[in-house]
Design an enzyme around this catalytic site. Structure first.
Site, short mmCIF file in Angstrom:
data_model
loop_
_atom_site.label_atom_id
_atom_site.label_comp_id
_atom_site.label_asym_id
_atom_site.label_seq_id
_atom_site.Cartn_x
_atom_site.Cartn_y
_atom_site.Cartn_z
N THR A 149 25.80 46.14 45.06
CA THR A 149 25.92 44.69 44.94
C THR A 149 24.59 44.02 45.26
OG1 THR A 149 28.24 44.87 45.57
CG2 THR A 149 27.28 42.68 45.67
N TYR A 202 30.46 56.56 51.03
CA TYR A 202 30.92 55.62 49.99
C TYR A 202 31.43 56.46 48.83
CZ TYR A 202 30.75 51.58 46.79
OH TYR A 202 31.06 50.58 45.90
N LYS A 205 33.83 54.25 53.04
CA LYS A 205 34.16 53.11 52.20
C LYS A 205 34.86 53.66 50.96
CE LYS A 205 32.07 49.44 49.41
NZ LYS A 205 30.81 48.86 48.87
N VAL A 263 35.03 46.45 53.20
CA VAL A 263 33.66 46.14 52.76
C VAL A 263 33.84 45.45 51.42
CG1 VAL A 263 31.41 47.02 52.13
CG2 VAL A 263 32.70 48.14 53.96
#
Length: 299
Positions: free
Chosen positions: A54, A142, A170, A210
């Protein structure tokens, strides 16, 4: 000094994967990054992830990544966890980024599953352990197979959870059954990495989120998490349902594109995107306004 954490919530409860503000000419906007970070923490985030997808990390240089970590830590590091994305599909480069992030003051590291190369599980394990061994910082995995091309298996998650510095995951796998088993077996603190599944993942044992939509609705996300923790299922569900238009709206196209468009609408630092990402079209912005309004966001 990093904010207080616990083994159950090593990075807090509500984190936003922060965009990287750029200037009009495409340069790094460090002042804007500090102002945005402060706004996000004031709005209800107790953690920020910088230099993630992001944050357009594929298009920022290593030097820019270090500058961004330093700027955000300076702005909010005394009251929010600053987690630096360091994962690439090159283990040596990832180790260098981990050490750089630690030197820049990050409180933790985010290690995405190596993308494109599709390594076997043993390769994923060794890659991640090398990153965890590179510094003394806690590491959040992640797991996002839709982008990386390969998922972390239950067995690999359990093995990685045995490492003293690999403390969280995550989860953007989109599989509640797999998450349930892995939460039960791995001992890792679990964070939702898929906004529309925030509440479902909390219900099977996640510690927090998150988020991307945390750029615009962090307070509501915190209210949902706190209601869930308090056992108020009805309130948590009501918040989740109220935010559905926002969850949908931000991801009608690539999430960074519409997040930056939303921040522009709110008068917050964002700036342009770097190719291959492009700015939202007028039609996409018009639809985004409707989605945000339907979700209770005042523009």
């Amino acid at each position: 000094m990093a904010p207080t954490s616990t083994p159950q919530t090593p990075f807090g409860r509500v984190l936003t994967a922060m965009v990287t503000p750029f200037t009009a000419d495409g340069g790094l906007d460090l002042d804007g990054a500090q102002r945005l970070a402060a706004h996000l923490v004031d709005s209800g985030n107790d953690g920020l992830v910088v230099n993630g997808t992001t944050g357009e990390s594929p298009t920022t240089s290593d030097a820019e990544k270090a500058q961004l970590v330093r700027a955000v830590v300076e702005a909010v590091g005394d009251r929010a966890h600053v987690v630096a994305g360091v994962g690439t599909n090159d283990t040596h480069h990832s180790v260098d980024l981990a050490r750089q992030a630690a030197a820049a003051g990050a409180h933790g590291l985010l290690s995405v599953t190596p993308y494109y190369s599709k390594p076997p599980q043993e390769g994923l394990y060794q890659h991640t352990v090398r990153i965890a061994d590179a510094t003394e910082l806690p590491v959040m995995l992640y797991d996002i197979p839709g982008r990386s091309g390969v998922a972390l298996s239950h067995e690999t998650l359990v093995r990685l959870g045995e490492h003293p510095r690999i403390v969280a995951n995550k989860d953007a796998k989109g599989d509640l059954g797999a998450a349930s088993w892995a939460i039960a077996r791995s001992g890792l603190a679990w964070y939702s990495g898929d906004d529309i599944l925030n509440l479902p993942l909390l219900s099977v044992g996640a510690a927090g989120v998150v988020s991307v939509v945390g750029h615009v609705v962090a307070g509501e996300l915190r209210a949902m998490v706190e209601a869930h923790l308090a056992g108020d299922v009805a309130k948590a569900t009501a918040v989740h349902q109220r935010l559905l238009p926002v969850f949908t709206g931000i991801f009608r196209t690539q999430g960074v594109i519409l997040t930056k468009a939303a921040l522009d609408l709110l008068g917050l630092p964002a700036g342009p995107l770097r190719l291959p990402l492009i700015g939202a079209t007028p039609e996409e912005i018009a639809q985004l306004k409707k989605d945000l309004a339907a979700g209770g966001v005042d523009l």
